[in-house]
Design an enzyme around this catalytic site. Structure first.
Site, PDB file in Angstrom:
ATOM      1  N   GLN A  98      -2.460  -1.143  -5.896  1.00 27.95           N
ATOM      2  CA  GLN A  98      -2.483  -0.352  -7.101  1.00 27.95           C
ATOM      3  C   GLN A  98      -3.523  -0.649  -8.502  1.00 27.95           C
ATOM      4  OE1 GLN A  98       0.300   3.419  -7.012  1.00 27.95           O
ATOM      5  NE2 GLN A  98       1.220   1.859  -6.548  1.00 27.95           N
ATOM      6  N   ASP A 101      -6.023  -5.863 -11.490  1.00 25.06           N
ATOM      7  CA  ASP A 101      -6.474  -6.910 -11.459  1.00 25.06           C
ATOM      8  C   ASP A 101      -5.849  -7.906 -10.468  1.00 25.06           C
ATOM      9  OD1 ASP A 101      -2.419  -6.930 -11.566  1.00 25.06           O
ATOM     10  OD2 ASP A 101      -3.589  -8.287 -10.264  1.00 25.06           O
ATOM     11  N   HIS A 116      -6.990   0.822  -6.103  1.00 21.58           N
ATOM     12  CA  HIS A 116      -8.111   1.977  -6.696  1.00 21.58           C
ATOM     13  C   HIS A 116      -9.103   0.914  -7.286  1.00 21.58           C
ATOM     14  CE1 HIS A 116      -3.775   4.496  -7.275  1.00 21.58           C
ATOM     15  NE2 HIS A 116      -4.405   4.683  -6.480  1.00 21.58           N
ATOM     16  N   CYS A 124     -22.838   0.238  -9.123  1.00 20.71           N
ATOM     17  CA  CYS A 124     -23.926   0.357  -9.956  1.00 20.71           C
ATOM     18  C   CYS A 124     -24.434   1.791  -9.641  1.00 20.71           C
ATOM     19  CB  CYS A 124     -25.079  -0.294  -9.552  1.00 20.71           C
ATOM     20  SG  CYS A 124     -27.368   0.340 -10.043  1.00 20.71           S
ATOM     21  N   CYS A 143     -28.625  -3.594 -14.242  1.00 23.22           N
ATOM     22  CA  CYS A 143     -27.600  -4.289 -12.190  1.00 23.22           C
ATOM     23  C   CYS A 143     -28.131  -4.759 -11.955  1.00 23.22           C
ATOM     24  CB  CYS A 143     -28.175  -2.758 -11.790  1.00 23.22           C
ATOM     25  SG  CYS A 143     -27.839  -3.526  -9.928  1.00 23.22           S
ATOM     26  N   GLY A 182       7.261  -2.444  -7.528  1.00 24.23           N
ATOM     27  CA  GLY A 182       6.353  -2.595  -8.861  1.00 24.23           C
ATOM     28  C   GLY A 182       5.852  -1.140  -9.271  1.00 24.23           C
ATOM     29  N   THR A 183       5.908  -0.060  -8.609  1.00 26.83           N
ATOM     30  CA  THR A 183       5.157   1.194  -8.867  1.00 26.83           C
ATOM     31  C   THR A 183       6.554   2.270  -9.672  1.00 26.83           C
ATOM     32  OG1 THR A 183       3.841   2.445  -7.775  1.00 26.83           O
ATOM     33  CG2 THR A 183       4.961   1.892  -6.601  1.00 26.83           C
ATOM     34  N   SER A 184       5.865   3.156 -10.139  1.00 28.43           N
ATOM     35  CA  SER A 184       6.638   4.838  -9.740  1.00 28.43           C
ATOM     36  C   SER A 184       6.611   5.489  -9.337  1.00 28.43           C
ATOM     37  CB  SER A 184       6.297   4.755 -12.027  1.00 28.43           C
ATOM     38  OG  SER A 184       4.803   5.669 -11.786  1.00 28.43           O
TER      39      SER A 184
HETATM   40  C1  BV8 Z   1      -6.642  11.737  -6.098  1.00 30.53           C
HETATM   41  C2  BV8 Z   1      -7.075   2.720 -11.568  1.00 30.53           C
HETATM   42  C3  BV8 Z   1      -7.661  12.861  -4.446  1.00 30.53           C
HETATM   43  C4  BV8 Z   1      -6.886   3.036 -13.100  1.00 30.53           C
HETATM   44  C5  BV8 Z   1      -5.195   4.696 -11.285  1.00 30.53           C
HETATM   45  C6  BV8 Z   1      -0.866  17.234  -8.549  1.00 30.53           C
HETATM   46  C7  BV8 Z   1       0.394  16.571  -7.412  1.00 30.53           C
HETATM   47  C8  BV8 Z   1      -0.229  15.580  -6.773  1.00 30.53           C
HETATM   48  C9  BV8 Z   1      -1.692  15.261  -7.433  1.00 30.53           C
HETATM   49  C10 BV8 Z   1      -1.845  15.108  -7.728  1.00 30.53           C
HETATM   50  C11 BV8 Z   1      -2.169  16.182  -8.417  1.00 30.53           C
HETATM   51  N1  BV8 Z   1      -3.130  16.803  -9.571  1.00 30.53           N
HETATM   52  C12 BV8 Z   1      -3.970  15.851  -9.666  1.00 30.53           C
HETATM   53  C13 BV8 Z   1      -3.526  15.252  -8.318  1.00 30.53           C
HETATM   54  C14 BV8 Z   1      -4.238  13.703  -7.421  1.00 30.53           C
HETATM   55  C15 BV8 Z   1      -4.162  12.425  -8.516  1.00 30.53           C
HETATM   56  C16 BV8 Z   1      -2.533  12.766  -8.952  1.00 30.53           C
HETATM   57  O1  BV8 Z   1      -1.614  11.560  -8.044  1.00 30.53           O
HETATM   58  N2  BV8 Z   1      -2.298  12.529 -10.339  1.00 30.53           N
HETATM   59  C17 BV8 Z   1      -0.886  12.468 -10.723  1.00 30.53           C
HETATM   60  C18 BV8 Z   1      -0.789  12.366 -12.122  1.00 30.53           C
HETATM   61  C19 BV8 Z   1      -0.013  13.870 -10.397  1.00 30.53           C
HETATM   62  N3  BV8 Z   1      -4.421  11.698  -7.841  1.00 30.53           N
HETATM   63  C20 BV8 Z   1      -5.758  11.299  -8.302  1.00 30.53           C
HETATM   64  O2  BV8 Z   1      -6.811  11.340  -8.733  1.00 30.53           O
HETATM   65  C21 BV8 Z   1      -6.041  10.047  -7.346  1.00 30.53           C
HETATM   66  N4  BV8 Z   1      -7.577  10.470  -6.327  1.00 30.53           N
HETATM   67  O3  BV8 Z   1      -6.122  12.252  -5.587  1.00 30.53           O
HETATM   68  O4  BV8 Z   1      -8.299  11.860  -4.595  1.00 30.53           O
HETATM   69  C22 BV8 Z   1      -9.349  13.829  -3.702  1.00 30.53           C
HETATM   70  C23 BV8 Z   1      -9.494  14.094  -2.251  1.00 30.53           C
HETATM   71  C24 BV8 Z   1     -10.174  13.596  -1.886  1.00 30.53           C
HETATM   72  C25 BV8 Z   1     -11.371  14.191  -2.205  1.00 30.53           C
HETATM   73  C26 BV8 Z   1     -11.552  13.772  -3.058  1.00 30.53           C
HETATM   74  C27 BV8 Z   1     -10.374  12.719  -3.659  1.00 30.53           C
HETATM   75  C28 BV8 Z   1      -6.516   8.945  -8.081  1.00 30.53           C
HETATM   76  C29 BV8 Z   1      -5.488   8.077  -8.459  1.00 30.53           C
HETATM   77  C30 BV8 Z   1      -6.247   6.831  -9.293  1.00 30.53           C
HETATM   78  C31 BV8 Z   1      -6.356   6.728 -10.508  1.00 30.53           C
HETATM   79  N5  BV8 Z   1      -6.132   5.600 -11.422  1.00 30.53           N
HETATM   80  N6  BV8 Z   1      -5.884   3.338 -11.502  1.00 30.53           N
HETATM   81  C32 BV8 Z   1      -6.958   2.112 -14.553  1.00 30.53           C
HETATM   82  O5  BV8 Z   1      -5.881   1.107 -13.431  1.00 30.53           O
HETATM   83  O6  BV8 Z   1      -7.461   2.176 -14.966  1.00 30.53           O
HETATM   84  S1  BV8 Z   1      -3.478   5.203 -11.178  1.00 30.53           S
HETATM   85  C33 BV8 Z   1      -3.086   4.568 -11.960  1.00 30.53           C
HETATM   86  O7  BV8 Z   1      -1.448   5.198 -12.108  1.00 30.53           O
HETATM   87  C34 BV8 Z   1      -1.495   3.053 -11.030  1.00 30.53           C
HETATM   88  O8  BV8 Z   1      -3.819   2.619 -10.473  1.00 30.53           O
HETATM   89  C35 BV8 Z   1      -0.944   3.558 -10.527  1.00 30.53           C
HETATM   90  O9  BV8 Z   1      -1.826   4.233  -8.841  1.00 30.53           O
HETATM   91  C36 BV8 Z   1      -0.798   4.965 -10.664  1.00 30.53           C
HETATM   92  C37 BV8 Z   1       0.680   4.255 -11.047  1.00 30.53           C
HETATM   93  O10 BV8 Z   1       1.691   3.946 -12.366  1.00 30.53           O
HETATM   94  P1  BV8 Z   1       1.923   1.979 -11.669  1.00 30.53           P
HETATM   95  O11 BV8 Z   1       1.232   1.055 -10.832  1.00 30.53           O
HETATM   96  O12 BV8 Z   1       3.237   2.873 -10.675  1.00 30.53           O
HETATM   97  O13 BV8 Z   1       2.576   1.622 -13.020  1.00 30.53           O
HETATM   98  P2  BV8 Z   1       3.419   2.860 -13.641  1.00 30.53           P
HETATM   99  O14 BV8 Z   1       3.546   2.273 -15.300  1.00 30.53           O
HETATM  100  O15 BV8 Z   1       3.635   4.212 -13.536  1.00 30.53           O
HETATM  101  O16 BV8 Z   1       4.848   2.182 -13.384  1.00 30.53           O
HETATM  102  C38 BV8 Z   1       5.249   0.922 -12.733  1.00 30.53           C
HETATM  103  C39 BV8 Z   1       6.623   0.765 -12.688  1.00 30.53           C
HETATM  104  O17 BV8 Z   1       6.926  -0.739 -12.527  1.00 30.53           O
HETATM  105  C40 BV8 Z   1       8.165   0.969 -13.595  1.00 30.53           C
HETATM  106  O18 BV8 Z   1       8.373   2.113 -12.134  1.00 30.53           O
HETATM  107  C41 BV8 Z   1       8.267   0.275 -14.111  1.00 30.53           C
HETATM  108  O19 BV8 Z   1      10.118   0.187 -13.726  1.00 30.53           O
HETATM  109  C42 BV8 Z   1       7.863  -0.976 -13.340  1.00 30.53           C
HETATM  110  N7  BV8 Z   1       8.547  -2.106 -13.269  1.00 30.53           N
HETATM  111  C43 BV8 Z   1       8.091  -2.907 -14.587  1.00 30.53           C
HETATM  112  N8  BV8 Z   1       7.991  -3.643 -14.983  1.00 30.53           N
HETATM  113  C44 BV8 Z   1       8.544  -4.758 -13.734  1.00 30.53           C
HETATM  114  C45 BV8 Z   1       8.914  -3.173 -12.506  1.00 30.53           C
HETATM  115  N9  BV8 Z   1       8.962  -3.968 -11.929  1.00 30.53           N
HETATM  116  C46 BV8 Z   1       9.322  -4.278 -11.386  1.00 30.53           C
HETATM  117  N10 BV8 Z   1       9.815  -6.142 -12.505  1.00 30.53           N
HETATM  118  C47 BV8 Z   1       9.021  -5.722 -13.481  1.00 30.53           C
HETATM  119  N11 BV8 Z   1       8.621  -6.810 -14.883  1.00 30.53           N
END
Ligand code: BV8
Length: 240
Positions: A98, A101, A116, A124, A143, A182-184
């Site tokens: 996800q 990087d 992602h 473009c 572009c 490493g994902t929430s």
């Molecule tokens: C889509 C790029 C549909 C951007 C990202 C209601 C219910 C269900 C779904 C939805 C809903 N409302 C809207 C939706 C859909 C939505 C969604 O799921 N929303 C959520 C908020 C409810 N999803 C979307 O929109 C996706 N697209 O559904 O399309 C569709 C269908 C048909 C046709 C067209 C469209 C697209 C989502 C992509 C968004 N882009 N990233 C950027 O990077 O700037 S999301 C971004 O957050 C990440 O990419 C990742 O996917 C997401 C979660 O992040 P994590 O990687 O988990 O990071 P986080 O900080 O949350 O957690 C880190 C974890 O690591 C923690 O648990 C921590 O404890 C742990 N950690 C920390 N340090 C360490 C560690 N673990 C080990 N070692 C360590 N040292």
């Protein structure tokens, strides 16, 4: 988790936590990216239409951060596993990340899918071409393919379809093992992959700093830093 024998096809899902020890911020920690920026302001197509410069500045900063970061022992361990798991002899392996990087690739992993998008890529919107990009997009550069000043970050924003879904679903259907690192488990469709893998009979393992929203779906959750847990797991898989 018993012996790893019988495992052939592996799908690994990584999130921001695997790059945290490389100095890249995660999203949902107390010092996370979403503390400084609202998702709606920087990570949706609407935000880009409303204030493209704000969004370009946000991704310029992410791009610069990625270039300054280095792979950590977790990325290196997955690259070791990738090399030690050739398709012919051991089976399939796919790292679905996800993260935007390129630390998996810089550590040497080959079978990586950025569902992602990628910070070091520009897209473009005029001719649909994608280009490796390391500098700013703030000055609307032309572009390289069509010269239109229509380059956007090659990132999947909220509401946009993630990349590679067909390939991911096919890999999950064949997986004997699914490992989430490493994902929430907060964002779909990635957060639903464990259920898919499980429904096809895969073993499921979570390696994370804390319990995630999907922990209940995993056969086993190991809690701790990826830089320790991932090398440990890879050693179990390839024996030492
Ligand atoms: C889509 C790029 C549909 C951007 C990202 C209601 C219910 C269900 C779904 C939805 C809903 N409302 C809207 C939706 C859909 C939505 C969604 O799921 N929303 C959520 C908020 C409810 N999803 C979307 O929109 C996706 N697209 O559904 O399309 C569709 C269908 C048909 C046709 C067209 C469209 C697209 C989502 C992509 C968004 N882009 N990233 C950027 O990077 O700037 S999301 C971004 O957050 C990440 O990419 C990742 O996917 C997401 C979660 O992040 P994590 O990687 O988990 O990071 P986080 O900080 O949350 O957690 C880190 C974890 O690591 C923690 O648990 C921590 O404890 C742990 N950690 C920390 N340090 C360490 C560690 N673990 C080990 N070692 C360590 N040292």
């Amino acid at each position: 988790m018993g012996a790893m024998d019988g495992i052939r096809n592996i799908v690994i899902l990584t999130g921001a936590g695997i790059s945290a020890e490389s100095g890249l911020r995660t999203f949902r920690a107390e010092d996370g990216l979403w503390e400084d920026h609202r998702v709606e302001d920087v990570a949706t197509p609407q935000a880009f239409r409303r204030d493209p410069q704000l969004v370009q500045r946000f991704y310029d900063a992410r791009r610069a951060g990625v270039r300054a970061a280095r792979p950590n022992p977790a990325h290196a361990a997955l690259a070791r596993l990738d090399r030690a798991w050739p398709p012919g002899e051991r089976g399939e392996l796919l790292i679905v990340t996800q993260n935007i990087d390129d630390l998996h690739e810089r550590a040497g992993a080959a079978r990586v899918l950025h569902m992602h998008g990628e910070a070091l890529s520009a897209w473009c919107t005029a001719c649909d071409a994608r280009h490796g990009w390391t500098d700013t997009l703030l000055d609307s550069p032309p572009c390289p393919a069509c010269s239109a000043r229509s380059l956007r970050p090659d990132i999947v924003w909220f509401g946009e379809m993630p990349y590679g879904m067909d390939r991911i679903f096919a890999a999950l259907a064949r997986a004997d093992m699914f490992v989430s690192i490493g994902t929430s488990g907060a964002v779909y469709p990635a957060a639903g992959f464990v259920q898919q893998a499980k429904s096809h009979g895969a073993r499921t393992l979570e390696l994370n700093l804390e319990r995630s929203q999907g922990s209940a779906w995993f056969d086993e959750s190991r809690l701790g830093p990826a830089s320790e847990l991932v090398p440990e797991w890879v050693a179990e898989m390839i024996g030492g």
